[in-house]
Design a protein around this motif. Structure first.
Motif, PDB file in Angstrom:
ATOM      1  N   ILE A  77       0.862  -1.274   0.103  1.00 20.08           N
ATOM      2  CA  ILE A  77      -0.026  -0.101   0.027  1.00 20.08           C
ATOM      3  C   ILE A  77       0.937   1.099   0.107  1.00 20.08           C
ATOM      4  O   ILE A  77       1.855   1.405   0.849  1.00 20.08           O
ATOM      5  CB  ILE A  77      -1.051  -0.078   1.249  1.00 20.08           C
ATOM      6  N   ILE A  78       0.674   2.178  -1.011  1.00 21.82           N
ATOM      7  CA  ILE A  78       1.468   3.448  -0.933  1.00 21.82           C
ATOM      8  C   ILE A  78       0.655   4.446  -0.769  1.00 21.82           C
ATOM      9  O   ILE A  78      -0.561   4.609  -1.530  1.00 21.82           O
ATOM     10  CB  ILE A  78       2.089   3.420  -2.579  1.00 21.82           C
ATOM     11  N   VAL A  79       0.897   5.371   0.064  1.00 23.16           N
ATOM     12  CA  VAL A  79       0.041   6.704   0.322  1.00 23.16           C
ATOM     13  C   VAL A  79       1.043   7.930   0.034  1.00 23.16           C
ATOM     14  O   VAL A  79       2.090   7.967   0.508  1.00 23.16           O
ATOM     15  CB  VAL A  79      -0.483   6.652   1.888  1.00 23.16           C
ATOM     16  N   HIS A  80       0.495   8.711  -0.743  1.00 25.88           N
ATOM     17  CA  HIS A  80       1.228   9.942  -1.164  1.00 25.88           C
ATOM     18  C   HIS A  80       0.186  11.090  -1.647  1.00 25.88           C
ATOM     19  O   HIS A  80      -0.807  11.052  -2.183  1.00 25.88           O
ATOM     20  CB  HIS A  80       2.308   9.721  -2.003  1.00 25.88           C
ATOM     21  N   PRO A  81       0.792  12.179  -1.310  1.00 29.88           N
ATOM     22  CA  PRO A  81      -0.067  13.515  -2.021  1.00 29.88           C
ATOM     23  C   PRO A  81       0.234  13.707  -3.726  1.00 29.88           C
ATOM     24  O   PRO A  81       1.300  13.019  -3.864  1.00 29.88           O
ATOM     25  CB  PRO A  81       0.599  14.650  -1.311  1.00 29.88           C
ATOM     26  N   ASN A  82      -0.541  14.422  -4.266  1.00 29.24           N
ATOM     27  CA  ASN A  82      -0.381  14.506  -5.521  1.00 29.24           C
ATOM     28  C   ASN A  82       0.383  15.562  -5.517  1.00 29.24           C
ATOM     29  O   ASN A  82      -0.541  16.953  -5.422  1.00 29.24           O
ATOM     30  CB  ASN A  82      -1.686  14.589  -6.357  1.00 29.24           C
ATOM     31  N   TRP A  83       1.454  16.127  -5.944  1.00 31.45           N
ATOM     32  CA  TRP A  83       2.263  17.208  -6.112  1.00 31.45           C
ATOM     33  C   TRP A  83       2.619  17.405  -7.807  1.00 31.45           C
ATOM     34  O   TRP A  83       3.425  16.816  -8.112  1.00 31.45           O
ATOM     35  CB  TRP A  83       3.363  17.336  -5.326  1.00 31.45           C
ATOM     36  N   ALA A 126      -1.640  -4.385  -5.176  1.00 31.45           N
ATOM     37  CA  ALA A 126      -0.984  -3.159  -4.798  1.00 31.45           C
ATOM     38  C   ALA A 126      -2.165  -2.116  -4.783  1.00 31.45           C
ATOM     39  O   ALA A 126      -3.029  -2.168  -5.604  1.00 31.45           O
ATOM     40  CB  ALA A 126      -0.022  -2.898  -5.883  1.00 31.45           C
ATOM     41  N   ILE A 127      -2.279  -0.976  -3.703  1.00 30.31           N
ATOM     42  CA  ILE A 127      -3.131   0.050  -3.853  1.00 30.31           C
ATOM     43  C   ILE A 127      -2.323   1.227  -3.453  1.00 30.31           C
ATOM     44  O   ILE A 127      -1.189   1.005  -2.706  1.00 30.31           O
ATOM     45  CB  ILE A 127      -4.177  -0.365  -2.518  1.00 30.31           C
ATOM     46  N   VAL A 128      -2.943   2.378  -4.188  1.00 30.57           N
ATOM     47  CA  VAL A 128      -1.998   3.492  -4.118  1.00 30.57           C
ATOM     48  C   VAL A 128      -3.154   4.698  -3.562  1.00 30.57           C
ATOM     49  O   VAL A 128      -4.234   4.549  -4.427  1.00 30.57           O
ATOM     50  CB  VAL A 128      -1.376   4.005  -5.477  1.00 30.57           C
ATOM     51  N   PHE A 129      -3.027   4.976  -2.662  1.00 33.96           N
ATOM     52  CA  PHE A 129      -3.941   6.252  -2.130  1.00 33.96           C
ATOM     53  C   PHE A 129      -3.048   7.675  -2.631  1.00 33.96           C
ATOM     54  O   PHE A 129      -2.009   7.853  -2.026  1.00 33.96           O
ATOM     55  CB  PHE A 129      -3.721   6.262  -0.436  1.00 33.96           C
ATOM     56  N   ASN A 130      -3.809   8.346  -3.357  1.00 38.95           N
ATOM     57  CA  ASN A 130      -3.082   9.600  -4.018  1.00 38.95           C
ATOM     58  C   ASN A 130      -3.965  10.662  -3.708  1.00 38.95           C
ATOM     59  O   ASN A 130      -5.347  10.732  -3.987  1.00 38.95           O
ATOM     60  CB  ASN A 130      -3.019   9.445  -5.279  1.00 38.95           C
TER      61      ASN A 130
END
Length: 172
Positions: A77-83, A126-130
């Motif tokens: 699981i990947i967690v990140h902001p959108n820049w 895989a899961i990406v939280f953006n």
């Protein structure tokens, strides 16, 4: 299941931290073995040295530990902001240094990199939280770079994830 949660946001107390901490707490509460990495808190160096580029290159011991962990994980699981339509540089550097040749992917013999990678990771999901603070209608109508899209998670598919849930984009 063995799962890795990777967080790429510099501010403790952020929405991204809340997502990652909730994921870790919930997964552990359901009996999963979870490795959690806050890349900023850990001081991860995102710069890819030239020596690490080749498959058989010299790899920093910290990066080697990440590589071993991700190789053994059943999911990520990947967690990140959108820049600016992208993850923060620290996460991009993590992808470059950890999802490396011989760990996450390989090319067929005789293929010097122009072919389609063969995924090596055993993880099936895989899961990406953006996250973004830009209203969805603005992103859709006026910004040239979309906040989500399959191209930005292609590295996960190339690394062998059978099921990439894609991105769960959350706007304010």
């Amino acid at each position: 299941m063995k799962l890795s949660v990777i967080l790429g946001h510099p501010h403790p107390g952020s929405f991204n931290h809340a997502i990652a901490e909730t994921a870790v707490r919930t997964l552990r509460g359901n009996g999963h073995e979870v490795s959690f990495h806050d890349l900023y808190e850990e001081g991860f160096d995102p710069v890819l040295p030239a020596a690490e580029i080749p498959k058989d290159g010299s790899v920093d011991p910290v990066v080697k530990n990440y590589c071993e962990e991700i190789s053994e994980a059943d999911g990520i699981i990947i967690v990140h902001p959108n820049w600016w339509g992208q993850p923060p540089a620290i996460l991009k550097g993590w992808v470059d240094r950890v999802l490396r040749p011989g760990v996450a992917y390989a090319f067929r013999e005789g293929d010097s990199g122009e072919g389609v990678p063969i995924g090596l990771l055993k993880a099936g999901m895989a899961i990406v939280f953006n996250t973004s603070n830009t209203p969805a209608e603005r992103e859709a109508g006026t910004l040239p770079i979309p906040s989500s899209g399959s191209g930005r998670t292609a590295y996960l598919v190339c690394a062998g994830y059978e099921q990439c849930i894609g991105e769960c984009s959350v706007s304010s």
